[in-house]
Design a protein around this motif. Sequence first.
Motif, mmCIF file in Angstrom:
data_model
loop_
_atom_site.group_PDB
_atom_site.id
_atom_site.type_symbol
_atom_site.label_atom_id
_atom_site.label_comp_id
_atom_site.label_asym_id
_atom_site.label_seq_id
_atom_site.Cartn_x
_atom_site.Cartn_y
_atom_site.Cartn_z
ATOM 1 N N GLY A 38 0.829 -1.217 0.000
ATOM 2 C CA GLY A 38 0.000 0.000 0.000
ATOM 3 C C GLY A 38 0.853 1.253 0.000
ATOM 4 O O GLY A 38 0.526 2.238 -0.677
ATOM 5 N N ARG A 39 1.952 1.217 0.740
ATOM 6 C CA ARG A 39 2.851 2.379 0.726
ATOM 7 C C ARG A 39 3.405 2.582 -0.691
ATOM 8 O O ARG A 39 3.449 3.693 -1.198
ATOM 9 N N GLY A 40 3.791 1.498 -1.327
ATOM 10 C CA GLY A 40 4.284 1.594 -2.703
ATOM 11 C C GLY A 40 3.221 2.161 -3.635
ATOM 12 O O GLY A 40 3.512 3.035 -4.466
ATOM 13 N N ILE A 103 14.366 -12.907 3.935
ATOM 14 C CA ILE A 103 13.156 -12.214 4.379
ATOM 15 C C ILE A 103 13.354 -11.551 5.734
ATOM 16 O O ILE A 103 14.167 -11.990 6.539
ATOM 17 N N PHE A 104 12.574 -10.500 5.947
ATOM 18 C CA PHE A 104 12.676 -9.728 7.187
ATOM 19 C C PHE A 104 11.888 -10.387 8.312
ATOM 20 O O PHE A 104 12.387 -10.579 9.414
ATOM 21 N N HIS A 105 10.632 -10.713 8.024
ATOM 22 C CA HIS A 105 9.750 -11.288 9.047
ATOM 23 C C HIS A 105 10.004 -12.798 9.116
ATOM 24 O O HIS A 105 9.602 -13.536 8.214
ATOM 25 N N GLU A 109 8.764 -21.485 7.115
ATOM 26 C CA GLU A 109 7.757 -21.977 6.155
ATOM 27 C C GLU A 109 7.694 -21.050 4.946
ATOM 28 O O GLU A 109 7.608 -21.487 3.805
ATOM 29 N N ARG A 110 7.718 -19.748 5.226
ATOM 30 C CA ARG A 110 7.632 -18.789 4.123
ATOM 31 C C ARG A 110 8.895 -18.870 3.249
ATOM 32 O O ARG A 110 8.818 -18.746 2.025
ATOM 33 N N GLU A 111 10.049 -19.073 3.860
ATOM 34 C CA GLU A 111 11.279 -19.218 3.059
ATOM 35 C C GLU A 111 11.129 -20.384 2.082
ATOM 36 O O GLU A 111 11.468 -20.271 0.906
ATOM 37 N N VAL A 179 15.035 -1.563 -6.037
ATOM 38 C CA VAL A 179 13.840 -0.992 -6.668
ATOM 39 C C VAL A 179 12.970 -0.516 -5.516
ATOM 40 O O VAL A 179 12.642 -1.298 -4.623
ATOM 41 N N ASP A 180 12.648 0.762 -5.501
ATOM 42 C CA ASP A 180 11.845 1.301 -4.397
ATOM 43 C C ASP A 180 11.071 2.518 -4.902
ATOM 44 O O ASP A 180 11.673 3.479 -5.395
ATOM 45 N N LEU A 181 9.753 2.469 -4.771
ATOM 46 C CA LEU A 181 8.931 3.587 -5.241
ATOM 47 C C LEU A 181 9.075 4.818 -4.354
ATOM 48 O O LEU A 181 8.649 5.907 -4.730
HETATM 49 O O1 PTJ Z 1 8.978 -10.843 2.995
HETATM 50 P P1 PTJ Z 1 9.649 -10.023 4.041
HETATM 51 O O2 PTJ Z 1 9.458 -10.565 5.438
HETATM 52 O O3 PTJ Z 1 11.105 -9.796 3.772
HETATM 53 O O4 PTJ Z 1 8.968 -8.561 4.072
HETATM 54 C C1 PTJ Z 1 9.014 -7.752 2.904
HETATM 55 C C2 PTJ Z 1 8.543 -6.304 3.224
HETATM 56 C C3 PTJ Z 1 8.404 -5.583 1.894
HETATM 57 C C4 PTJ Z 1 7.191 -6.381 3.934
HETATM 58 C C5 PTJ Z 1 9.592 -5.649 4.145
HETATM 59 O O5 PTJ Z 1 10.838 -5.666 3.513
HETATM 60 C C6 PTJ Z 1 9.168 -4.259 4.519
HETATM 61 O O6 PTJ Z 1 8.521 -4.009 5.522
HETATM 62 O O7 PTJ Z 1 9.554 -3.318 3.674
HETATM 63 P P2 PTJ Z 1 9.232 -1.722 3.863
HETATM 64 O O8 PTJ Z 1 10.081 -1.174 4.941
HETATM 65 O O9 PTJ Z 1 7.755 -1.497 3.915
HETATM 66 O O10 PTJ Z 1 9.791 -1.177 2.510
HETATM 67 C C7 PTJ Z 1 9.290 -1.579 1.284
HETATM 68 C C8 PTJ Z 1 9.506 -0.454 0.277
HETATM 69 O O11 PTJ Z 1 9.117 -0.954 -0.988
HETATM 70 C C9 PTJ Z 1 8.674 0.801 0.555
HETATM 71 O O12 PTJ Z 1 9.508 1.951 0.409
HETATM 72 C C10 PTJ Z 1 7.604 0.789 -0.541
HETATM 73 O O13 PTJ Z 1 7.278 2.097 -0.962
HETATM 74 C C11 PTJ Z 1 8.299 0.014 -1.642
HETATM 75 N N1 PTJ Z 1 7.406 -0.735 -2.513
HETATM 76 C C12 PTJ Z 1 6.284 -1.425 -2.171
HETATM 77 N N2 PTJ Z 1 5.753 -2.036 -3.250
HETATM 78 C C13 PTJ Z 1 6.559 -1.744 -4.298
HETATM 79 C C14 PTJ Z 1 7.617 -0.917 -3.827
HETATM 80 N N3 PTJ Z 1 8.593 -0.475 -4.641
HETATM 81 C C15 PTJ Z 1 8.539 -0.855 -5.942
HETATM 82 N N4 PTJ Z 1 7.562 -1.647 -6.453
HETATM 83 C C16 PTJ Z 1 6.563 -2.105 -5.679
HETATM 84 N N5 PTJ Z 1 5.607 -2.895 -6.204
#
Ligand code: PTJ
Length: 257
Positions: A38-40, A103-105, A109-111, A179-181
């Motif tokens: 959603g943030r993205g 992965i962060f969380h 199982e998810r891995e 890649v980060d929006l």
């Molecule tokens: O699978 P895990 O446990 O490693 O968790 C993965 C997430 C993405 C949940 C974790 O790394 C996380 O919490 O990330 P953040 O801190 O929310 O950062 C994710 C970044 O990716 C944010 O800056 C979003 O704006 C960006 N983003 C989200 N979706 C997209 C994106 N950037 C590019 N393309 C997208 N589709």
Amino acid sequence: MSDVSGNHPRRESLLLRERIADGVARGITSIHGLIAHGRGEAFDYLLGERTHPFAEAAITAAAAEILDAARPVISVNGNACALAAEELVELSRLTGAPLEVNIFHTSAERELAIQGTLLEAGADRVLLPTRECSIPGLDHNRRWVHPEGIHRADVIFVPLEDGDRCQALIADGRRVLTVDLNPLSRTAQAATVTIVDNLTRCLPLLIEAVEFLSGRSSGERRTIRESWNNAAALREAEAAIRGAAAPVPAGEKPFAR
Ligand code: PTJ
């Protein structure tokens, strides 16, 4: 079957939401991944949901970096896997960069679910984190890495990162492509090359750029790498987002009085 009709004005965006929600249902994506998505979406909306010239330039720089790396690795988390498993496998095939689940969380199982999805998408081999090696300076799950993967990588492609791992990798002398929006995120600011674009839009373009640049000379790729200015690209991305907000005419208020 999708509930999104063919002529819905937000069709593309809603289909991506379905992919992420489906990733959660299949045990690939963390529940927190919905919030990250959603943030993205919000940043993408402000960017007009299109690939800007600063992102195209970053894609070229990232392609040159990954092609010239001695030991490149593609790091995959729950969001990236749900959104773009096939493209990540294709990028790995073209560059010889192994795929590694990170992965962060924390969830074993998810891995395994992410590994299985990448194998189903055509990967020959997918590395999992091990307790043998860790990234210095990190104290959460992302520190655990594979000895043949991120542990020895010189260039790491880490889409949709959560900040401190990117900083830790850079501090450890690695080159990070992300890649980060959100051009203001810690990852975006710390990375060697930041592609400010939606992962699903930029990956096909990155694949094309890799195909194109693999046919060019190493000197040409070095020139691209050495002339890359990530801070300038981030400033352009931020300006595009801030420019999306229409200026308020002087003296205008939401209520007349
Ligand atoms: O699978 P895990 O446990 O490693 O968790 C993965 C997430 C993405 C949940 C974790 O790394 C996380 O919490 O990330 P953040 O801190 O929310 O950062 C994710 C970044 O990716 C944010 O800056 C979003 O704006 C960006 N983003 C989200 N979706 C997209 C994106 N950037 C590019 N393309 C997208 N589709």
